[in-house]
Scaffold this active site. Structure first.
Site, mmCIF file in Angstrom:
data_model
loop_
_atom_site.group_PDB
_atom_site.id
_atom_site.type_symbol
_atom_site.label_atom_id
_atom_site.label_comp_id
_atom_site.label_asym_id
_atom_site.label_seq_id
_atom_site.Cartn_x
_atom_site.Cartn_y
_atom_site.Cartn_z
ATOM 1 N N GLY A 248 4.837 -2.428 3.086
ATOM 2 C CA GLY A 248 5.076 -2.385 4.521
ATOM 3 C C GLY A 248 6.124 -1.367 4.927
ATOM 4 O O GLY A 248 5.812 -0.310 5.488
ATOM 5 N N GLU A 249 7.393 -1.649 4.631
ATOM 6 C CA GLU A 249 8.478 -0.781 5.068
ATOM 7 C C GLU A 249 8.757 0.411 4.154
ATOM 8 O O GLU A 249 9.147 1.473 4.653
ATOM 9 C CB GLU A 249 9.754 -1.605 5.237
ATOM 10 N N PRO A 250 8.634 0.290 2.812
ATOM 11 C CA PRO A 250 8.982 1.440 1.952
ATOM 12 C C PRO A 250 8.286 2.749 2.321
ATOM 13 O O PRO A 250 8.928 3.805 2.281
ATOM 14 C CB PRO A 250 8.574 0.957 0.555
#
Length: 304
Positions: A248-250
């Protein structure tokens, strides 16, 4: 003899006083913000009970050895207990209230340290598995307007063993920006952070933009003209759920390369302009802010 009317005397008197240790309740609570609340059965009468209890709490919990505990004493507060929070409170008498209260707090802290040590070790083991990805991209910068266009981007991302490659990759639908999912969506969101979304505020700290007319978010034009994403299954990871890694965020962090590529274009443009003017190219040092909006890019190219 010191004085005729003033006399002095010295005496020694041994004292034996039986001190009885008694049970005294205590409770130590570690809150979500890292602060510590302590309750004991004694009452602070000016004898320094709370000071000693506070010091004992800091000393005992320091065995956890976590980062940022330099000012740990300031995060501890003593709360006056009552019969609702501590049943069968002790009494403040007998000259041993401080010692008994500190011992109760020490036992509580030792239990917490044992529990937190196991949690700390588990977290350290989980942190041993990291996410990684690689990105190569090509940008084109309009020297007259400062607009940056991403011509092509190639992403390879390690998802471990993806639970759902279509969801993680983001190819479930690529007809509109809102349909982008994990990797693709996070990358485009990162482009907005590094290149578009300028958070402006006035002297009172109030946000100036009231909508997308002044606050620029990613649009269809933000997406790379050629957007290639590939998931790499890196094998079995026993510390992850079914060997799946986060997606998701990486990938958002990969968008920093758009900022770096734009900076490289500006650097070459400034050098070229200095050569045309017959000046020293070493004077082309500059700092590209985040976000690198069109106006900032245009200004740094010395073409205003």
């Amino acid at each position: 003899m010191c004085n005729k009317w003033r006399q002095r005397g010295i005496s020694r008197v041994p004292i034996v006083h039986e001190v009885l240790l008694r049970s005294n309740p205590g409770k130590v609570s570690i809150l979500g913000d890292g602060s510590v609340a302590v309750e004991v059965g004694g009452i602070e009468l000016g004898q320094g009970l709370w000071t000693k209890v506070k010091q004992m709490t800091a000393f005992s919990l320091s065995a956890i050895k976590c980062d940022g505990m330099g000012d740990f004493l300031d995060k501890i507060r003593i709360i006056q207990a009552n019969t609702l929070s501590l049943i069968q409170e002790g009494l403040t008498a007998g000259s041993t209230t401080s010692e008994c209260s500190c011992e109760a707090v020490r036992i509580c802290c030792n239990i917490l340290v044992e529990r937190l040590t196991r949690i700390k070790e588990n977290l350290q083991e989980q942190m041993g598995s990291v996410e990684w990805g690689i990105l190569i991209l090509e940008v084109e910068v309009n020297l007259l307007t400062g607009q940056t266009t991403i011509l092509q981007s190639d992403i390879i991302y390690d998802c471990g063993q993806s639970l759902n490659p279509a969801v993680d990759l983001g190819q479930a639908s690529t007809l509109c920006l809102g349909c982008f999912l994990q990797i693709e969506g996070a990358f485009v969101q990162g482009i907005g952070f590094f290149m578009l979304e300028e958070y402006l505020s006035n002297s009172d700290g109030l946000v100036i933009p009231e909508g997308t007319w002044t606050y620029k978010i990613p649009t269809i034009e933000t997406i790379p003209r050629q957007f290639n994403v590939e998931i790499m299954n890196s094998g079995h990871h026993k510390k992850r759920l079914l060997s799946s890694k986060a997606s998701g965020e990486p990938p958002l962090l990969l968008a920093v390369l758009v900022h770096c590529a734009t900076r490289a274009v500006i650097k070459e443009a400034r050098k070229q302009l200095l050569r045309w003017k017959g000046l020293n190219e070493s004077d082309s040092t500059f700092q590209l802010e985040v976000p690198a909006t069109m106006s900032i890019v245009k200004k740094l190219q010395c073409l205003l």
